[in-house]
Write an enzyme that holds these catalytic residues in place. Sequence first.
Site, mmCIF file in Angstrom:
data_model
loop_
_atom_site.group_PDB
_atom_site.id
_atom_site.type_symbol
_atom_site.label_atom_id
_atom_site.label_comp_id
_atom_site.label_asym_id
_atom_site.label_seq_id
_atom_site.Cartn_x
_atom_site.Cartn_y
_atom_site.Cartn_z
ATOM 1 N N LYS A 1 45.668 30.078 54.771
ATOM 2 C CA LYS A 1 45.251 29.198 55.873
ATOM 3 C C LYS A 1 45.004 27.775 55.358
ATOM 4 O O LYS A 1 45.516 26.805 55.909
ATOM 5 C CB LYS A 1 43.981 29.761 56.559
ATOM 6 C CG LYS A 1 44.214 31.142 57.176
ATOM 7 C CD LYS A 1 42.978 31.667 57.883
ATOM 8 C CE LYS A 1 41.841 32.017 56.947
ATOM 9 N NZ LYS A 1 42.154 33.090 55.993
ATOM 10 N N THR A 2 44.219 27.663 54.281
ATOM 11 C CA THR A 2 43.939 26.345 53.705
ATOM 12 C C THR A 2 45.217 25.718 53.158
ATOM 13 O O THR A 2 45.411 24.504 53.244
ATOM 14 C CB THR A 2 42.889 26.490 52.573
ATOM 15 O OG1 THR A 2 41.784 27.207 53.100
ATOM 16 C CG2 THR A 2 42.434 25.140 52.056
ATOM 17 N N ASP B 1 37.417 24.513 58.227
ATOM 18 C CA ASP B 1 37.508 25.889 57.740
ATOM 19 C C ASP B 1 36.366 26.688 58.364
ATOM 20 O O ASP B 1 35.340 26.110 58.739
ATOM 21 C CB ASP B 1 37.374 25.867 56.205
ATOM 22 C CG ASP B 1 37.904 27.146 55.576
ATOM 23 O OD1 ASP B 1 38.479 27.979 56.306
ATOM 24 O OD2 ASP B 1 37.747 27.307 54.354
ATOM 25 N N THR C 1 38.627 33.612 59.853
ATOM 26 C CA THR C 1 38.980 34.977 59.481
ATOM 27 C C THR C 1 38.886 35.883 60.711
ATOM 28 O O THR C 1 39.334 37.004 60.690
ATOM 29 C CB THR C 1 38.018 35.502 58.404
ATOM 30 O OG1 THR C 1 36.690 35.105 58.761
ATOM 31 C CG2 THR C 1 38.362 34.950 57.042
ATOM 32 N N ARG D 1 45.916 35.003 46.966
ATOM 33 C CA ARG D 1 44.793 34.567 46.125
ATOM 34 C C ARG D 1 44.473 35.624 45.073
ATOM 35 O O ARG D 1 44.225 35.312 43.908
ATOM 36 C CB ARG D 1 43.549 34.272 46.961
ATOM 37 C CG ARG D 1 42.373 33.876 46.047
ATOM 38 C CD ARG D 1 41.105 33.547 46.792
ATOM 39 N NE ARG D 1 41.243 32.338 47.565
ATOM 40 C CZ ARG D 1 40.821 32.205 48.809
ATOM 41 N NH1 ARG D 1 40.258 33.229 49.423
ATOM 42 N NH2 ARG D 1 40.962 31.077 49.437
HETATM 43 P P1 ADP Z 1 42.817 31.081 52.882
HETATM 44 O O1 ADP Z 1 42.533 29.656 53.288
HETATM 45 O O2 ADP Z 1 43.593 31.831 53.924
HETATM 46 O O3 ADP Z 1 41.608 31.826 52.427
HETATM 47 P P2 ADP Z 1 44.315 29.843 50.733
HETATM 48 O O4 ADP Z 1 45.245 28.981 51.482
HETATM 49 O O5 ADP Z 1 43.137 29.179 50.085
HETATM 50 O O6 ADP Z 1 43.807 31.050 51.635
HETATM 51 O O7 ADP Z 1 45.181 30.624 49.646
HETATM 52 C C1 ADP Z 1 44.633 31.094 48.434
HETATM 53 C C2 ADP Z 1 45.561 30.800 47.275
HETATM 54 O O8 ADP Z 1 46.706 31.636 47.386
HETATM 55 C C3 ADP Z 1 46.103 29.369 47.257
HETATM 56 O O9 ADP Z 1 45.370 28.555 46.371
HETATM 57 C C4 ADP Z 1 47.523 29.509 46.774
HETATM 58 O O10 ADP Z 1 47.565 29.383 45.367
HETATM 59 C C5 ADP Z 1 47.899 30.921 47.129
HETATM 60 N N1 ADP Z 1 48.762 31.009 48.321
HETATM 61 C C6 ADP Z 1 48.356 31.303 49.577
HETATM 62 N N2 ADP Z 1 49.397 31.370 50.413
HETATM 63 C C7 ADP Z 1 50.489 31.098 49.682
HETATM 64 C C8 ADP Z 1 51.882 31.028 49.993
HETATM 65 N N3 ADP Z 1 52.345 31.263 51.230
HETATM 66 N N4 ADP Z 1 52.745 30.723 48.995
HETATM 67 C C9 ADP Z 1 52.273 30.516 47.756
HETATM 68 N N5 ADP Z 1 50.978 30.571 47.395
HETATM 69 C C10 ADP Z 1 50.087 30.867 48.337
#
Ligand code: ADP
Length: 343
Positions: A66-67, A111, A160, A219
Amino acid sequence: MPRETILKQDATAATEEDRFLRPQRMTEIVGQRDVYARIEIAVDAARKRSEPLGHILFDGPPGLGKTTFATVIPRDLGVPLQIASGAALSAPKDLIPYLTNASEGSVLFIDEIHRLPKAVEEFLYPAMEDFRIDIALGEGVNARTINMPLKPFTLIGATTRTGLLSAPLRDRFHMREHLDFYALEELAEIVRRSATKLRVKISDDACTLIAGRSRSTPRIANNRLRWVRDYATSRADGEITRPVAEAALDMQGVDPLGLDAQDRKYLETLLRVFGGGPAGVEAVAHTMNTAVDTLSDELEPYLLRAELIVRTPRGRRLTDAGYRHLGTIPPKPEPDPQQELFE
Ligand code: ADP
């Protein structure tokens, strides 16, 4: 809370390496093809029309990107990004600096948007819809409201749990995108790319092994890779082969399904304390001495997806696969009392 503090908190929440491994551009995003295709069109159209992108809401379990989407979109558009967290915005005044600082077409990423208090949420409605905020001044008979125009901006929200978002807030997003768990090959590709960024040599079958033990979450795949890399440096010649990856993950207590000690503790609590369930998530959380949110947001989505537990109206229950994963035999199905009535 002053804005600087929030930004600093956000910056320290993600470790240096986390940011280092995060895709920097849309094209570096692996998987999520349907979501990607829709976002790509919206971004392209906004760019062609020189208009701000419509507001976007991302939802899905933690660590799925998401981030990542929220940070690559403004970079691809070439517009500034501000980051805030729903938990830190406790009153409308906390949101004002973000909104007034938002330049035309820029992105404000919130977020954990489900954690915004109601008053802040309502303050956001006119900002999202009409790019205007209504500020109340004075009290009692002297109270008046002034309207303040804002520059057209894009709000990107991440949560989430969409279920916790009020319908009026949800409906103000032009696009709502759900991020799902990743396929094995996609995760293996993420591990391969991260290994390149970390400058570590890794075999293809080691990428697949780490991917398969990462709860279908990028992650976690990156975290596992970091540990395997440390292990390879300390106990081998630095190169990650399949046996090295396997030994490292075994040592960390990551089982062949990718579950860690906490996941197994959840399943074992359900089995030993609650006889396999059904049990309410609050009761399980209490027994495990863990926050309910941690269980429902972080642990359960994958356990449900792996079909190790199911949600029933009376609570969580182990499935046959859940029993087998714990090395026990599933109980015989109880005779259905409804059925017996008719016999
Ligand atoms: P969320 O915000 O959903 O908790 P993040 O966007 O922070 O998740 O993702 C966590 C980590 O996973 C990121 O720092 C990145 O390294 C990796 N990641 C997430 N999605 C992808 C993707 N589609 N392709 C490559 N790496 C990803």
